[in-house]
Design an enzyme around this catalytic site. Structure first.
Site, PDB file in Angstrom:
ATOM      1  CG  HIS A 250      -1.979  -1.023   1.209  1.00  0.00           C
ATOM      2  ND1 HIS A 250      -2.736  -1.529   0.192  1.00  0.00           N
ATOM      3  CD2 HIS A 250      -2.362  -2.051   2.305  1.00  0.00           C
ATOM      4  CE1 HIS A 250      -3.395  -2.439   0.494  1.00  0.00           C
ATOM      5  NE2 HIS A 250      -3.051  -2.809   1.599  1.00  0.00           N
TER       6      HIS A 250
ATOM      7  CG  ASP B 210      -2.855  -8.405   1.081  1.00  0.00           C
ATOM      8  OD1 ASP B 210      -1.950  -8.810   1.990  1.00  0.00           O
ATOM      9  OD2 ASP B 210      -3.829  -7.975   1.293  1.00  0.00           O
TER      10      ASP B 210
ATOM     11  CG  HIS C 233      -6.884  -5.645   1.747  1.00  0.00           C
ATOM     12  ND1 HIS C 233      -6.272  -6.473   2.791  1.00  0.00           N
ATOM     13  CD2 HIS C 233      -8.035  -5.310   2.259  1.00  0.00           C
ATOM     14  CE1 HIS C 233      -7.055  -6.641   3.867  1.00  0.00           C
ATOM     15  NE2 HIS C 233      -8.153  -5.872   3.583  1.00  0.00           N
TER      16      HIS C 233
ATOM     17  CG  ASP D  95      -5.088 -10.339   3.587  1.00  0.00           C
ATOM     18  OD1 ASP D  95      -4.535 -10.647   2.633  1.00  0.00           O
ATOM     19  OD2 ASP D  95      -4.885  -8.847   3.884  1.00  0.00           O
TER      20      ASP D  95
HETATM   21 ZN   LIG Z   1      -4.352  -7.287   3.128  1.00  0.00          ZN
END
Ligand SMILES: [Zn+2]
Length: 337
Positions: A157, A191, A193, A280
């Protein structure tokens, strides 16, 4: 397989909880995550641990304009337990001066107020990037075909303008830049996200192909990036591919998305593959929404291995520490005989 571990992980150990409506959140990126992964891999002789090497600071600082902000803010804190959260975000039209010596200016450099800076955060985040760099060096020297970098904090991120989402320096982007003089690089983010920081780093660079499989940003962090229509910009159009998938996605649907990406990478003729490996996506993850099971990660690892190019696997998210170690191990086993 070589497992690269860093040397100072426990020094970045934020403790913070906050309330959003009826729900209580807490920072889930704890050093216990790394301990769980180490425990699972140490129990298996097929994994050999080595410690990350130091690398020149400029390999990290030249990519991250907020590098000095993180370092200096950490130095301004009184003790190792104190946590500083940027909480003032200037927004569009503000008079930006980009000073780095005032912690209160953090909103210029950061996307959110959930990514604390502690006294040792800079050192720990730098070592996380060095963990990825150590893996990249092993590939670049031709000493390994696939290596696993046990990075923490995560990096995907953190972008070329701002950091956030528990991430400070982008580990896979730093590794990709290190490998680029030797050939084209493909980065796949698995991931839960979307890897918004990684995508932004290479949005206009056609020698790096980026792809991400993630929860649909219509209702998942990071919300403002990760849509299918983001395909790269300018001369790099066609070198980014997003696979936003719905909540509840299971292995069959997930594997099809992986196959689509692998086909694109074959067409791209990458010399190196880097995987932003978050877990995740597991059915029992406290902040994810997919339904992948512990044993299924081996099949996903095998899919990536079929590309047959040198591969750096960098740890990103994964927050259920009861299953995280087994998920990582199974994924890595997919790269081995
Ligand atoms: Zn994540």
């Amino acid at each position: 397989m070589k497992v690269i571990e860093k040397y100072n992980d426990s020094l970045h150990n934020p403790y913070w909880k906050f309330q959003l409506g009826p729900e209580a959140y807490e920072v889930k990126d704890t050093p216990l995550r790394v301990e769980a992964i180490k425990k699972a891999l140490r129990a298996d002789q097929r994994f050999q641990f080595i410690t990350a090497d130091p690398f020149p600071e400029r390999l990290i600082s030249r990519l991250h304009p907020y590098h000095d902000y993180i370092r200096k803010t950490g130095l301004s804190l009184q003790n190792d337990k104190e946590e500083f959260y940027p909480d003032l975000f200037p927004g569009e039209g503000a008079h930006l001066r980009k000073k780095v010596d005032n912690p209160l200016w953090g909103g210029i450099w950061c996307t959110d107020a959930v990514t604390p800076i502690m006294r040792k955060t800079y050192e720990v985040a730098r070592a996380s990037a060095e963990t990825a760099l150590t893996g990249a060096a092993l590939l670049r020297e031709g000493r390994e075909k696939a290596v696993y970098a046990l990075c923490r904090p995560s990096g995907h991120h953190a972008g070329p303008r701002v950091f956030g989402g528990y991430c400070y320096f982008n580990n896979v982007a730093t590794a990709a830049e290190y490998l680029l003089p030797e050939g084209r690089v493909a980065i796949v983010d698995i991931d839960y996200h979307h890897g918004n920081g990684t995508q932004e780093f290479f949005d206009e660079i056609k020698s790096v192909f980026t792809a991400s499989i993630h929860g649909d940003p219509d209702n998942e962090y990071p919300y403002f990036w990760g849509y299918a229509e983001e395909i790269g910009k300018g001369q790099a159009e066609g070198t980014n591919h997003n696979e936003p998938l719905p909540k509840g996605t299971q292995l069959a649907q997930y594997s099809e998305a992986v196959d689509r990406i692998l086909d694109m990478i074959r067409g791209f003729d990458a010399a190196y593959l880097i995987i932003s490996a978050g877990f995740d996506t597991h059915e029992a993850d406290p902040i994810g929404g997919f339904k992948l099971r512990t044993e299924e990660y081996t099949a996903i690892g095998k899919q990536f291995r079929s590309l047959g190019i040198p591969t750096l696997i960098c740890q990103e998210g994964g927050y259920n520490i009861d299953v995280l170690g087994a998920c990582v191990k199974n994924f890595l086993l997919g790269f081995m005989d």
